[in-house]
Enzyme design. Structure first.
Site, short mmCIF file in Angstrom:
data_model
loop_
_atom_site.label_atom_id
_atom_site.label_comp_id
_atom_site.label_asym_id
_atom_site.label_seq_id
_atom_site.Cartn_x
_atom_site.Cartn_y
_atom_site.Cartn_z
N LYS A 176 1.09 -14.81 -4.38
CA LYS A 176 2.25 -14.44 -3.56
C LYS A 176 2.89 -15.66 -2.90
CE LYS A 176 0.47 -9.76 -2.66
NZ LYS A 176 0.17 -8.73 -1.62
N TYR A 190 6.99 -2.36 -5.70
CA TYR A 190 6.24 -1.75 -4.60
C TYR A 190 6.82 -0.39 -4.20
CZ TYR A 190 3.25 -5.84 -3.78
OH TYR A 190 2.30 -6.84 -3.89
N ASN A 202 -1.02 -11.91 2.21
CA ASN A 202 -2.43 -11.93 1.80
C ASN A 202 -2.68 -12.59 0.44
OD1 ASN A 202 -1.42 -9.88 0.28
ND2 ASN A 202 -2.67 -8.26 1.15
N HIS A 257 -1.98 -10.48 -5.30
CA HIS A 257 -1.94 -9.06 -5.66
C HIS A 257 -2.96 -8.82 -6.76
CE1 HIS A 257 -0.49 -5.18 -7.13
NE2 HIS A 257 -0.55 -5.70 -8.34
N GLU A 309 2.36 -2.61 -14.48
CA GLU A 309 2.77 -3.85 -13.80
C GLU A 309 2.88 -5.01 -14.79
OE1 GLU A 309 0.64 -2.42 -9.65
OE2 GLU A 309 -0.18 -4.14 -10.72
P1 ATP Z 1 -1.68 -5.49 -3.45
O1 ATP Z 1 -1.10 -4.20 -3.99
O2 ATP Z 1 -0.62 -6.50 -3.08
O3 ATP Z 1 -2.74 -6.06 -4.35
P2 ATP Z 1 -3.49 -4.01 -1.83
O4 ATP Z 1 -3.63 -3.13 -3.03
O5 ATP Z 1 -4.74 -4.65 -1.31
O6 ATP Z 1 -2.45 -5.17 -2.09
P3 ATP Z 1 -1.67 -2.10 -0.73
O7 ATP Z 1 -2.13 -0.98 0.14
O8 ATP Z 1 -1.30 -1.80 -2.15
O9 ATP Z 1 -2.79 -3.23 -0.65
O10 ATP Z 1 -0.44 -2.79 0.01
C1 ATP Z 1 0.46 -3.61 -0.73
C2 ATP Z 1 0.83 -4.81 0.11
O11 ATP Z 1 1.59 -4.37 1.23
C3 ATP Z 1 -0.35 -5.57 0.72
O12 ATP Z 1 -0.95 -6.48 -0.15
C4 ATP Z 1 0.32 -6.27 1.87
O13 ATP Z 1 1.05 -7.42 1.41
C5 ATP Z 1 1.32 -5.21 2.34
N1 ATP Z 1 0.73 -4.39 3.41
C6 ATP Z 1 -0.17 -3.40 3.27
N2 ATP Z 1 -0.50 -2.87 4.46
C7 ATP Z 1 0.25 -3.54 5.38
C8 ATP Z 1 0.39 -3.48 6.78
N3 ATP Z 1 -0.31 -2.59 7.51
N4 ATP Z 1 1.25 -4.33 7.38
C9 ATP Z 1 1.96 -5.22 6.66
N5 ATP Z 1 1.89 -5.33 5.32
C10 ATP Z 1 1.04 -4.52 4.69
MG MG Z 2 -1.97 -2.32 -4.05
#
Ligand code: ATP
Ligand code: MG
Length: 139
Positions: free
Chosen positions: A11, A51, A114, A117, A128
């Site tokens: 990211k 997303y 974070n 992805h 994806e």
């Molecule tokens: P990713 O899909 O990016 O691998 P993930 O599967 O661990 O991450 P998801 O629940 O799919 O988590 O959320 C997608 C992304 O949205 C997260 O990686 C983060 O960048 C953002 N995100 C999720 N929760 C929060 C939150 N509470 N506040 C801010 N951003 C968030």
């Molecule tokens: Mg996710």
């Protein structure tokens, strides 16, 4: 898709902080083979589509702004049990809760920013991967 591929993005935060090389090293050291890869930047439309599952969440606008603010590295990775093993390698969504040695523990700064992805299912890995790569870009 048969369960041996997943999709990842390094990211914008991790790219800005100079962690592309270190993250790719962790990925390949863990046994993942790179079968597609590009350095690119998502448009607002791309990020909103990618997303879309989160479009009702309060952080959606912040997430789209973050994911479009600079370049990313996107890749398709191959390994037995790729989706689950890659989620284990990257660690919890919130780096404060991520296990020691995971990519998010090492390189992420917050739950929003974070570092990486990882697809959450074989079905989403296929969707994806196809969103980011044409068939002829996958080796
Ligand atoms: P990713 O899909 O990016 O691998 P993930 O599967 O661990 O991450 P998801 O629940 O799919 O988590 O959320 C997608 C992304 O949205 C997260 O990686 C983060 O960048 C953002 N995100 C999720 N929760 C929060 C939150 N509470 N506040 C801010 N951003 C968030
Ligand atoms: Mg996710």
């Amino acid at each position: 898709m048969t369960g041996n591929r997943t999709f990842t993005m390094i990211k914008p935060d991790a790219v800005e902080n100079g962690h592309i090389g270190a993250i790719l090293e962790k990925i390949t050291a863990a046994g993942f083979k790179i079968v597609a890869m590009k350095y690119t930047q998502l448009s607002k439309r791309d990020a909103e589509a990618f997303y879309a599952v989160h479009n009702e969440r309060p952080f959606f606008g912040e997430l789209v702004a973050f994911m479009t603010r600079g370049p990313i590295v996107s890749a398709i990775l191959e390994k037995d049990n790729a989706v689950d093993d890659f989620r284990a390698l990257i660690g919890a969504t919130n780096p404060a809760e991520a296990a020691e040695g995971t990519i998010r523990k090492l390189f992420a700064t917050s739950i929003g920013e974070n570092a990486v992805h990882g697809s959450d299912s074989d079905e989403n890995a296929a969707i994806e991967g196809a969103f980011h790569f044409a068939g002829r870009e996958v080796y």
